[in-house]
Scaffold this active site. Structure first.
Site, PDB file in Angstrom:
ATOM      1  N   ARG A  35     -13.572  -9.239   0.865  1.00  0.00           N
ATOM      2  CA  ARG A  35     -12.164  -8.895   0.649  1.00  0.00           C
ATOM      3  C   ARG A  35     -11.295 -10.107   0.971  1.00  0.00           C
ATOM      4  O   ARG A  35     -10.377 -10.455   0.231  1.00  0.00           O
ATOM      5  CB  ARG A  35     -11.745  -7.704   1.529  1.00  0.00           C
ATOM      6  CG  ARG A  35     -12.408  -6.369   1.190  1.00  0.00           C
ATOM      7  CD  ARG A  35     -11.959  -5.854  -0.174  1.00  0.00           C
ATOM      8  NE  ARG A  35     -10.513  -5.787  -0.286  1.00  0.00           N
ATOM      9  CZ  ARG A  35      -9.740  -4.800   0.196  1.00  0.00           C
ATOM     10  NH1 ARG A  35     -10.290  -3.770   0.797  1.00  0.00           N
ATOM     11  NH2 ARG A  35      -8.420  -4.820   0.047  1.00  0.00           N
TER      12      ARG A  35
ATOM     13  N   CYS B 245     -16.546   1.025   0.010  1.00  0.00           N
ATOM     14  CA  CYS B 245     -15.340   0.235   0.311  1.00  0.00           C
ATOM     15  C   CYS B 245     -14.992   0.258   1.792  1.00  0.00           C
ATOM     16  O   CYS B 245     -14.305  -0.633   2.282  1.00  0.00           O
ATOM     17  CB  CYS B 245     -14.174   0.745  -0.523  1.00  0.00           C
ATOM     18  SG  CYS B 245     -13.843   2.499  -0.301  1.00  0.00           S
TER      19      CYS B 245
ATOM     20  N   HIS C 133      -7.092   0.568  -6.701  1.00  0.00           N
ATOM     21  CA  HIS C 133      -7.341  -0.339  -5.572  1.00  0.00           C
ATOM     22  C   HIS C 133      -7.987  -1.608  -6.161  1.00  0.00           C
ATOM     23  O   HIS C 133      -9.167  -1.883  -5.935  1.00  0.00           O
ATOM     24  CB  HIS C 133      -8.267   0.357  -4.568  1.00  0.00           C
ATOM     25  CG  HIS C 133      -8.277  -0.263  -3.207  1.00  0.00           C
ATOM     26  ND1 HIS C 133      -7.473  -1.327  -2.839  1.00  0.00           N
ATOM     27  CD2 HIS C 133      -9.012   0.032  -2.090  1.00  0.00           C
ATOM     28  CE1 HIS C 133      -7.703  -1.645  -1.572  1.00  0.00           C
ATOM     29  NE2 HIS C 133      -8.633  -0.839  -1.098  1.00  0.00           N
TER      30      HIS C 133
ATOM     31  N   ASP D 201     -17.646   6.518  -1.929  1.00  0.00           N
ATOM     32  CA  ASP D 201     -16.407   6.450  -1.145  1.00  0.00           C
ATOM     33  C   ASP D 201     -16.205   7.838  -0.535  1.00  0.00           C
ATOM     34  O   ASP D 201     -16.898   8.799  -0.909  1.00  0.00           O
ATOM     35  CB  ASP D 201     -15.247   6.055  -2.079  1.00  0.00           C
ATOM     36  CG  ASP D 201     -13.919   5.839  -1.361  1.00  0.00           C
ATOM     37  OD1 ASP D 201     -13.902   5.748  -0.098  1.00  0.00           O
ATOM     38  OD2 ASP D 201     -12.877   5.765  -2.047  1.00  0.00           O
TER      39      ASP D 201
ATOM     40  N   ARG E 133       0.876  -1.184   0.000  1.00  0.00           N
ATOM     41  CA  ARG E 133       0.000   0.000   0.000  1.00  0.00           C
ATOM     42  C   ARG E 133       0.903   1.220   0.000  1.00  0.00           C
ATOM     43  O   ARG E 133       1.655   1.436   0.953  1.00  0.00           O
ATOM     44  CB  ARG E 133      -0.930  -0.014   1.218  1.00  0.00           C
ATOM     45  CG  ARG E 133      -1.735   1.272   1.377  1.00  0.00           C
ATOM     46  CD  ARG E 133      -2.858   1.163   2.390  1.00  0.00           C
ATOM     47  NE  ARG E 133      -3.954   0.349   1.891  1.00  0.00           N
ATOM     48  CZ  ARG E 133      -5.201   0.373   2.374  1.00  0.00           C
ATOM     49  NH1 ARG E 133      -5.509   1.181   3.385  1.00  0.00           N
ATOM     50  NH2 ARG E 133      -6.147  -0.380   1.867  1.00  0.00           N
TER      51      ARG E 133
ATOM     52  N   GLN F  79      -9.953  -4.277  -4.015  1.00  0.00           N
ATOM     53  CA  GLN F  79     -11.266  -3.789  -3.593  1.00  0.00           C
ATOM     54  C   GLN F  79     -12.293  -4.025  -4.701  1.00  0.00           C
ATOM     55  O   GLN F  79     -13.374  -4.558  -4.462  1.00  0.00           O
ATOM     56  CB  GLN F  79     -11.175  -2.293  -3.268  1.00  0.00           C
ATOM     57  CG  GLN F  79     -12.479  -1.690  -2.820  1.00  0.00           C
ATOM     58  CD  GLN F  79     -12.911  -2.188  -1.454  1.00  0.00           C
ATOM     59  OE1 GLN F  79     -12.140  -2.131  -0.518  1.00  0.00           O
ATOM     60  NE2 GLN F  79     -14.127  -2.677  -1.330  1.00  0.00           N
TER      61      GLN F  79
HETATM   62  N1   CP Z   1     -11.423  -0.732   1.945  1.00  0.00           N
HETATM   63  C1   CP Z   1     -10.171  -0.786   2.415  1.00  0.00           C
HETATM   64  O1   CP Z   1      -9.202  -0.965   1.683  1.00  0.00           O
HETATM   65  O2   CP Z   1     -10.065  -0.632   3.765  1.00  0.00           O
HETATM   66  P1   CP Z   1      -8.728  -0.437   4.586  1.00  0.00           P
HETATM   67  O3   CP Z   1      -8.187   0.909   4.226  1.00  0.00           O
HETATM   68  O4   CP Z   1      -9.143  -0.526   6.020  1.00  0.00           O
HETATM   69  O5   CP Z   1      -7.751  -1.518   4.200  1.00  0.00           O
HETATM   70  N1  NVA Z   2     -10.332   6.295  -1.623  1.00  0.00           N
HETATM   71  C1  NVA Z   2      -9.988   5.854  -0.287  1.00  0.00           C
HETATM   72  C2  NVA Z   2     -10.168   4.397  -0.165  1.00  0.00           C
HETATM   73  C3  NVA Z   2      -9.863   3.805   1.188  1.00  0.00           C
HETATM   74  C4  NVA Z   2     -10.008   2.315   1.232  1.00  0.00           C
HETATM   75  C5  NVA Z   2      -8.574   6.264   0.033  1.00  0.00           C
HETATM   76  O1  NVA Z   2      -7.697   6.142  -0.841  1.00  0.00           O
HETATM   77  O2  NVA Z   2      -8.320   6.729   1.150  1.00  0.00           O
END
Ligand code: CP
Ligand code: NVA
Length: 315
Positions: A290, A262, A130, A223, A103, A133
């Site tokens: 997930r 998400c 992502h 989101d 990440r 997701q």
């Molecule tokens: N939806 C998602 O990726 O959640 P987290 O940021 O908690 O991993």
């Molecule tokens: N768009 C959000 C998704 C989190 C899972 C972010 O990048 O923070």
């Protein structure tokens, strides 16, 4: 050379179906109390530059269920810092482990890691995409409706990392994707050209009218308005996105739709409590998936086909 999943289009439609098939098989068995030990002795490293609940825990539990293990590597390993180069980090780490979930703040960092990694790198969220997701989301939709072809997914809000991955998976699987958001927060022409080059005939529509956008949708998705890393834009974004809140009135225009998010969610901002906690919402199942879909992805990406899974379970 290792196979990576940095963006959704690193998988073909057929490969997504293969991952879903392995997922379905493993999920069915999991629900019967059977945990397939497909990854004994295998280790997955998780390198995270941003916070996470779902992605982190679902990958880690997936590895345990598959008979392998995982390592969570946070800021103290010095990834993407002045401590050492991403090249050295990736070359060294990939000698110890069988796969890396990463990440990153910047998608470029993820690409730099994948370029030197001797093992598969899976995007656990970047500023650009992502994919894990989106795979879990479309798998969830399939569970609800029984198909995906020809359905419409309407995303209300920011054309962000999650929206881009959903648009790409939708295109690959023959779905229509509609983005309803304020001008200036739509997908750029470069992304639209990229999708239509990869999937000629892909239907991606963009509008500033959320009411028109949700009519006939199978999924209404939203989101957060400010993603991780955009905290300084929060107050400006809140003004611009206010008309795009998913509330009961908007959902009443899509009575057949399921609601997805998400997570994490900000109740009272992009979605109201009555919607996210209401009868159309599938967000908790979506989060559970997930883990299931990532289990399927790990088993598939690290070398097991659906056939192998079936054979193993017959023994
Ligand atoms: N939806 C998602 O990726 O959640 P987290 O940021 O908690 O991993
Ligand atoms: N768009 C959000 C998704 C989190 C899972 C972010 O990048 O923070």
């Amino acid at each position: 050379m290792s196979r990576h999943l940095l963006v959704a289009e690193d998988l073909t439609a057929q490969e997504i179906e293969a991952v879903f098939a392995v997922t379905h098989d493993l999920q069915t068995k999991f629900e019967q109390g059977i945990r397939e030990p497909l990854m004994p002795g295998r280790v997955l490293a998780l390198v995270f530059e941003k916070p996470s609940l779902r992605t982190r825990v679902s990958f880690q539990t997936a590895m345990v269920h598959l008979g392998g293990s995982s390592l969570f590597l946070g800021a103290d390993t010095g990834f993407a810092s002045s401590r050492e180069s991403v090249d050295d980090f990736g070359k060294v780490l990939s000698q110890y482990v069988d796969g890396i979930v990463c990440r990153t703040k910047s998608h470029d960092t993820l690409e730099a890691l994948a370029a030197v990694s001797g093992v598969p790198v899976i995007n656990g969220l970047s500023d650009a995409s992502h994919p894990c997701q989106a795979l879990a989301d479309i798998y969830t939709l399939r569970q609800h409706v029984g198909r995906t072809q020809g359905l419409t997914l309407t995303f209300v809000g920011d054309g962000n990392n999650v929206a881009r991955s959903l648009a790409m998976v939708s295109a690959l699987l023959g779905m229509r994707f509609v983005l309803a958001g304020p001008a200036g927060y739509h997908f750029g022409e470069d992304f639209l050209t990229h999708v239509s080059t990869l999937v000629p005939g892909a239907e991606i529509l963009q509008t500033t009218d959320p009411r028109e956008a949700v009519r006939g949708a199978a999924v209404v998705y939203t989101d957060v308005w400010a993603s991780m890393g955009q905290e300084q834009e929060r107050s400006e974004r809140h003004k611009v996105f206010r008309p795009y809140q998913v509330n009961a009135e908007l959902m009443s225009l899509a009575p057949e739709a399921i609601f997805m998010h998400c997570l994490p969610a900000h109740r009272g901002e992009e979605v109201t409590s009555d919607v996210i906690d209401g009868p159309q919402s599938v967000v908790i199942q979506e989060a559970a998936n997930r883990m299931h879909v990532q289990k399927g992805l790990i088993a598939w990406l690290l070398g097991h086909s659906s056939e192998t899974v079936t054979k193993t379970s017959r023994r």
